[in-house]
Design a protein around this motif. Structure first.
Motif, PDB file in Angstrom:
ATOM      1  N   THR A  46       0.975  -1.063  -0.011  1.00  0.00           N
ATOM      2  CA  THR A  46       0.093   0.008   0.015  1.00  0.00           C
ATOM      3  C   THR A  46       0.961   1.247   0.053  1.00  0.00           C
ATOM      4  N   TYR A 100      -2.728  10.427   6.229  1.00  0.00           N
ATOM      5  CA  TYR A 100      -4.097   9.851   6.889  1.00  0.00           C
ATOM      6  C   TYR A 100      -5.140  10.968   6.070  1.00  0.00           C
ATOM      7  N   ALA A 151      -5.962   9.492   2.662  1.00  0.00           N
ATOM      8  CA  ALA A 151      -6.483   8.390   2.386  1.00  0.00           C
ATOM      9  C   ALA A 151      -8.032   8.375   2.782  1.00  0.00           C
ATOM     10  N   VAL A 152      -8.473   9.233   3.421  1.00  0.00           N
ATOM     11  CA  VAL A 152      -9.830   9.197   4.027  1.00  0.00           C
ATOM     12  C   VAL A 152     -10.790  10.519   3.091  1.00  0.00           C
ATOM     13  N   ASP A 170     -17.277   5.811   5.558  1.00  0.00           N
ATOM     14  CA  ASP A 170     -16.602   4.856   6.583  1.00  0.00           C
ATOM     15  C   ASP A 170     -16.580   3.574   6.205  1.00  0.00           C
ATOM     16  N   ILE A 190     -13.309   3.177   3.918  1.00  0.00           N
ATOM     17  CA  ILE A 190     -12.254   3.333   4.735  1.00  0.00           C
ATOM     18  C   ILE A 190     -11.781   2.093   5.773  1.00  0.00           C
ATOM     19  N   ALA A 191     -12.861   1.541   6.351  1.00  0.00           N
ATOM     20  CA  ALA A 191     -12.661   0.485   7.035  1.00  0.00           C
ATOM     21  C   ALA A 191     -12.276  -0.873   6.208  1.00  0.00           C
ATOM     22  N   ARG A 192     -12.932  -0.902   4.887  1.00  0.00           N
ATOM     23  CA  ARG A 192     -12.536  -2.001   4.056  1.00  0.00           C
ATOM     24  C   ARG A 192     -11.018  -1.890   3.521  1.00  0.00           C
ATOM     25  N   ASN A 193     -10.706  -0.864   3.329  1.00  0.00           N
ATOM     26  CA  ASN A 193      -9.299  -0.216   2.915  1.00  0.00           C
ATOM     27  C   ASN A 193      -8.354  -0.699   3.801  1.00  0.00           C
ATOM     28  N   PHE A 194      -8.795  -0.359   5.209  1.00  0.00           N
ATOM     29  CA  PHE A 194      -7.727  -0.498   6.269  1.00  0.00           C
ATOM     30  C   PHE A 194      -7.496  -1.981   6.546  1.00  0.00           C
ATOM     31  N   ALA A 233      -4.970  -2.799   3.210  1.00  0.00           N
ATOM     32  CA  ALA A 233      -3.650  -2.405   3.824  1.00  0.00           C
ATOM     33  C   ALA A 233      -2.884  -3.247   4.679  1.00  0.00           C
ATOM     34  N   CYS A 234      -3.453  -3.539   5.913  1.00  0.00           N
ATOM     35  CA  CYS A 234      -2.905  -4.264   6.792  1.00  0.00           C
ATOM     36  C   CYS A 234      -2.477  -5.830   6.358  1.00  0.00           C
TER      37      CYS A 234
END
Length: 382
Positions: A332, A337, A340-341, A346, A349-353, A356-357
């Motif tokens: 990624t 930040y 990114a948002v 929301d 953003i949660a799905r992308n988090f 990314a992790c």
């Protein structure tokens, strides 16, 4: 006279969270065996006896037992403080300890006061230069115009040479110093001592003495016949995995330095690195020889494995470091930040988090849970 040059014990240090006191006790105990087997007269420790300024009680006990064993084996000890030590704490009982053969050189104002010993050829003067932080050291030395490590060490050596010149003719000399000397090779485990971006001093600073026992760099190395690093007795980073830890046996004759020999130290627990996907690394029949090693593991799974360290430690109990570098090269891009948002709901953003992790978007079940959680929080997509 025979010396054993050591440094950078770092008693109390941990290795990626793993306690090393047992390994440190074992390898420092071996030094006492070397003293007895090689008839060593003096053990030199060129700084960083402890890993922190206020060591734990357990670390102090390990160091104390090691020094007591060395003394019982027949050698005196000369110690200086390093950048990890608290010089005042380490040297507080120095005058009393000297009576028992433990000579502590931790005070700036005593740099030119050697430990004087004698053999059949006459006197040997052993000078200890504690780690000199440039700013306070130049004030303590009364030379406010000198700059950096090179300046304060040059002043310290000037005072040592002046004292040596006033000694009996033929007096041989040893200097202990804790510094980064030009030409030395560092590792990942030394704490930087850079001042204004400069951390090195020239080897010519230490001219005029028979042997210089250096500390600070953790790899054994020879900068000149008389100018050496012993390195740390244990590896304190995976960058040291290929090093053979050792100490120097230094013999003085009538005219000074006569011979230097390297003595390799035992390795209580080896270091190793593994790379591969987690199922392959855990597969039966492979890597059995690494079970007792401290391990740094790089996982190449396309999706970051869940609970990877726990799973690895079921087979490799001394796995201490873990990285994830997927074979597909998916990464990624670094992004602030706010960028990114910006303008994203929301749920996205949660799905992308998650993506990314771990390198994979949420599955259907996870997506449902995320959507439900956001709706309950009153932040579902409109």
């Amino acid at each position: 006279m025979r010396f054993l040059h050591t440094s950078d014990w770092h008693v109390g240090r941990t290795f990626h969270g793993a306690d090393l006191l047992a390994e440190q006790a074992a390898v420092l105990g071996h030094l006492a065996d070397v003293v007895a087997a090689e008839a060593v007269d003096v053990v030199l420790v060129a700084g960083d006896i402890y890993d922190r300024a206020v060591p734990s009680a357990e670390a102090v006990q390990v160091a104390n037992r090691a020094m007591a064993r060395i003394r019982a084996a027949g050698a005196q000890l000369v110690l200086t403080s390093g950048n990890h030590d608290s010089a005042p704490r380490l040297g507080v009982f120095g005058d009393f300890a000297a009576a028992g053969g433990l000579h502590l050189r931790t005070a700036v104002d005593r740099i030119a006061e050697p430990v004087l010993l004698e053999d059949e050829h006459g006197p040997v003067a052993i000078y200890g230069i504690p780690y000199l932080e440039p700013e306070p050291a130049r004030q303590a030395l009364g030379v406010p115009d000198v700059k950096g490590h090179n300046g304060v060490l040059s002043e310290a050596m000037h005072r040592i040479r002046a004292d040596l010149a006033g000694r009996a003719p033929g007096t041989r000399s040893v200097v202990l110093a804790h510094a980064f000397v030009t030409g030395g090779q560092g590792t990942d485990s030394e704490r930087t001592i850079a001042v204004g971006g400069v951390d090195q001093v020239g080897g010519d600073v230490f001219g005029g003495v028979d042997y210089v026992a250096l500390g600070h760099l953790h790899g054994p190395q020879t900068l000149a016949d008389h100018l050496r690093y012993s390195g740390s007795p244990l590896a304190y980073s995976f960058s040291e995995a290929r090093q053979r830890k050792s100490v120097w046996l230094v013999d003085f004759g009538a005219d000074g330095l006569a011979e230097v020999r390297r003595h390799e130290l035992p390795v209580p627990r080896k270091l190793a690195k593994l790379t591969g996907n987690i199922d392959g690394l855990l597969g039966a029949g492979e890597h059995a020889d690494l079970i007792d090693c401290y391990l740094s593991v790089t996982l190449t799974d396309s999706v970051r494995p869940v609970d990877a360290m726990r799973r690895l430690r079921e087979r490799f109990p001394y796995a201490v470091h873990l990285e994830w570098q997927p074979e597909n090269g998916k990464t990624t891009a670094a992004m602030r930040y706010a960028e990114a948002v910006r303008g994203r709901p929301d749920s996205e953003i949660a799905r992308n988090f998650l993506d990314a992790c771990r390198g994979a978007p949420p599955n259907d079940r996870e997506a449902t849970l995320l959507r439900t959680a956001l709706e309950i929080a009153g932040k579902g997509e409109e």
